[in-house]
Scaffold this active site. Structure first.
Site, mmCIF file in Angstrom:
data_model
loop_
_atom_site.group_PDB
_atom_site.id
_atom_site.type_symbol
_atom_site.label_atom_id
_atom_site.label_comp_id
_atom_site.label_asym_id
_atom_site.label_seq_id
_atom_site.Cartn_x
_atom_site.Cartn_y
_atom_site.Cartn_z
ATOM 1 N N ARG A 1 0.840 -1.209 0.000
ATOM 2 C CA ARG A 1 0.000 0.000 0.000
ATOM 3 C C ARG A 1 0.873 1.257 0.000
ATOM 4 O O ARG A 1 0.545 2.255 -0.640
ATOM 5 C CB ARG A 1 -0.949 -0.029 1.208
ATOM 6 C CG ARG A 1 -1.984 1.084 1.166
ATOM 7 C CD ARG A 1 -3.044 0.931 2.239
ATOM 8 N NE ARG A 1 -2.502 1.051 3.580
ATOM 9 C CZ ARG A 1 -3.209 0.871 4.693
ATOM 10 N NH1 ARG A 1 -4.492 0.552 4.608
ATOM 11 N NH2 ARG A 1 -2.660 1.003 5.876
ATOM 12 N N LYS B 1 -2.428 7.115 1.399
ATOM 13 C CA LYS B 1 -2.256 7.360 2.841
ATOM 14 C C LYS B 1 -1.205 8.457 2.990
ATOM 15 O O LYS B 1 -0.025 8.200 3.234
ATOM 16 C CB LYS B 1 -1.840 6.056 3.526
ATOM 17 C CG LYS B 1 -2.266 6.002 4.972
ATOM 18 C CD LYS B 1 -2.316 4.589 5.472
ATOM 19 C CE LYS B 1 -2.292 4.547 6.988
ATOM 20 N NZ LYS B 1 -3.315 5.349 7.649
ATOM 21 N N GLU C 1 -16.190 6.193 5.583
ATOM 22 C CA GLU C 1 -15.430 5.514 6.636
ATOM 23 C C GLU C 1 -15.427 6.422 7.859
ATOM 24 O O GLU C 1 -16.123 7.427 7.883
ATOM 25 C CB GLU C 1 -14.010 5.210 6.166
ATOM 26 C CG GLU C 1 -13.204 6.443 5.759
ATOM 27 C CD GLU C 1 -11.777 6.130 5.315
ATOM 28 O OE1 GLU C 1 -11.262 5.051 5.640
ATOM 29 O OE2 GLU C 1 -11.179 6.994 4.654
HETATM 30 N N1 PMP Z 1 -9.237 4.755 7.207
HETATM 31 C C1 PMP Z 1 -8.332 5.715 7.470
HETATM 32 C C2 PMP Z 1 -8.624 7.107 7.063
HETATM 33 C C3 PMP Z 1 -7.137 5.381 8.133
HETATM 34 O O1 PMP Z 1 -6.239 6.327 8.390
HETATM 35 C C4 PMP Z 1 -6.914 4.046 8.509
HETATM 36 C C5 PMP Z 1 -5.637 3.667 9.186
HETATM 37 N N2 PMP Z 1 -5.519 4.236 10.461
HETATM 38 C C6 PMP Z 1 -7.900 3.095 8.239
HETATM 39 C C7 PMP Z 1 -9.040 3.485 7.568
HETATM 40 C C8 PMP Z 1 -7.715 1.659 8.621
HETATM 41 O O2 PMP Z 1 -6.722 1.071 7.813
HETATM 42 P P1 PMP Z 1 -5.787 -0.104 8.352
HETATM 43 O O3 PMP Z 1 -6.659 -1.210 8.755
HETATM 44 O O4 PMP Z 1 -4.921 -0.431 7.186
HETATM 45 O O5 PMP Z 1 -5.014 0.454 9.496
#
Ligand code: PMP
Length: 291
Positions: free
Chosen positions: A50, A149, A182
């Protein structure tokens, strides 16, 4: 605590970057939050993939191979004597002039912090979270794709502030069409009639590593999982709701905008998946060899 910074491990107090780094000036950079469980860096390869996709999306050339980054992550855990923890891997655009253009930044910086994290208080996991929907909308894929990210988290930070102003620890962010995207730093799931639903990433969600882990675990346990367009209506009428994230792991949600979800208690499916997740974490990933 020792921090990895551009080729060496330095004391926390010495871990400093230039005020001309575009990561600071413009949020121009990318990161990953990764967990270490029982000497195993959970789904490290997926995190590094990622990171590569984020870099590619921003045309940020990383001079390190995936294997080199993996080794540096493991070394950061070893150097700090961690067997369980949270790793923050950051790549900044690097030092440049004051203009926006990344062309003035010849060399990206790499920072790895290996530490601990507790995002929500322990009782949130046993009692469940009460969350709110906030006015700030999730950035759409046509502006800054939420799949990247990046070091610019202002969109989520605005939502986090609005949640706190309503007395909540977490917020649901809708996209411009009003579909659930989200939360500020977590993905969201609901359970309805035994089927799991989570917003499709096209709705403005990060492709969470924990989200995928839960999809894998749920399917292996025989549940159907659907990526869908969800509105608040589906959450109001769900039997269960929970959030997923590397730092948060799996956390139940029992109220949205003061409305009770299901029976107001963490649900059975949530608890089952949480337990299965904890079984998987120490084994699924890259072991840090200790000699
Ligand atoms: N959405 C956002 C905006 C995030 O920053 C994150 C990670 N903190 C997630 C979802 C969850 O992703 P992951 O399971 O890869 O940590």
């Amino acid at each position: 605590m020792k921090i990895y910074l551009d080729g060496q491990f330095v004391e926390k107090e010495e871990a400093k970057i230039s005020v001309f780094d575009h990561g600071l000036l413009y949020g121009d950079g990318i990161f990953e939050g990764i967990r270490l469980y029982r000497n195993c860096v959970y789904r490290l390869d997926e995190h590094l993939e990622r990171l590569e996709y984020s870099a590619k999306a921003l045309l940020l050339d990383m001079p390190w191979s995936r294997a080199e980054l993996a080794e540096l992550v493991c070394e950061s855990c070893r150097v700090n004597g961690l067997s369980d923890g949270y790793i923050r891997l950051i790549v900044t655009r690097g030092v440049g002039s004051l203009g926006l253009s990344p062309n003035s930044c010849p060399k990206p910086s790499l920072i790895i912090i290996a530490d601990k994290i507790a995002l929500y208080p322990p009782e949130s996991y046993t009692e469940g979270l009460s969350i709110v929907t906030v006015p700030t909308r999730r950035t759409g894929p046509a502006s800054l794709n939420p799949g990247v990210k990046s070091l610019n988290y202002l969109n989520s930070i605005m939502a986090k502030i609005e949640a706190a102003q309503s007395g909540a620890l977490e917020a649901i962010m809708l996209n411009d069409q009003g579909f659930v995207a989200e939360c500020t730093g977590d993905n969201i799931f609901i359970v309805h009639k035994g089927i799991l639903y989570t917003p499709d990433v096209a709705n403005g969600a990060l492709r969470g590593i924990t989200r995928q882990a839960v999809i894998d675990i749920a399917q292996a346990a025989g549940y159907e999982v659907k990526e869908a367009n969800l509105t608040r209506y589906e959450i109001w009428n769900a039997e269960e709701c929970f959030l997923t994230g590397t730092a948060a792991e799996l956390i139940p949600v029992v109220k949205l905008d003061t409305r009770v979800i299901g029976d107001g208690r963490p649900g059975k499916v949530t608890q089952q998946l949480h337990a299965a997740f904890h079984e998987e974490v120490g084994t699924h990933g890259s072991m840090i060899s200790i000699d």
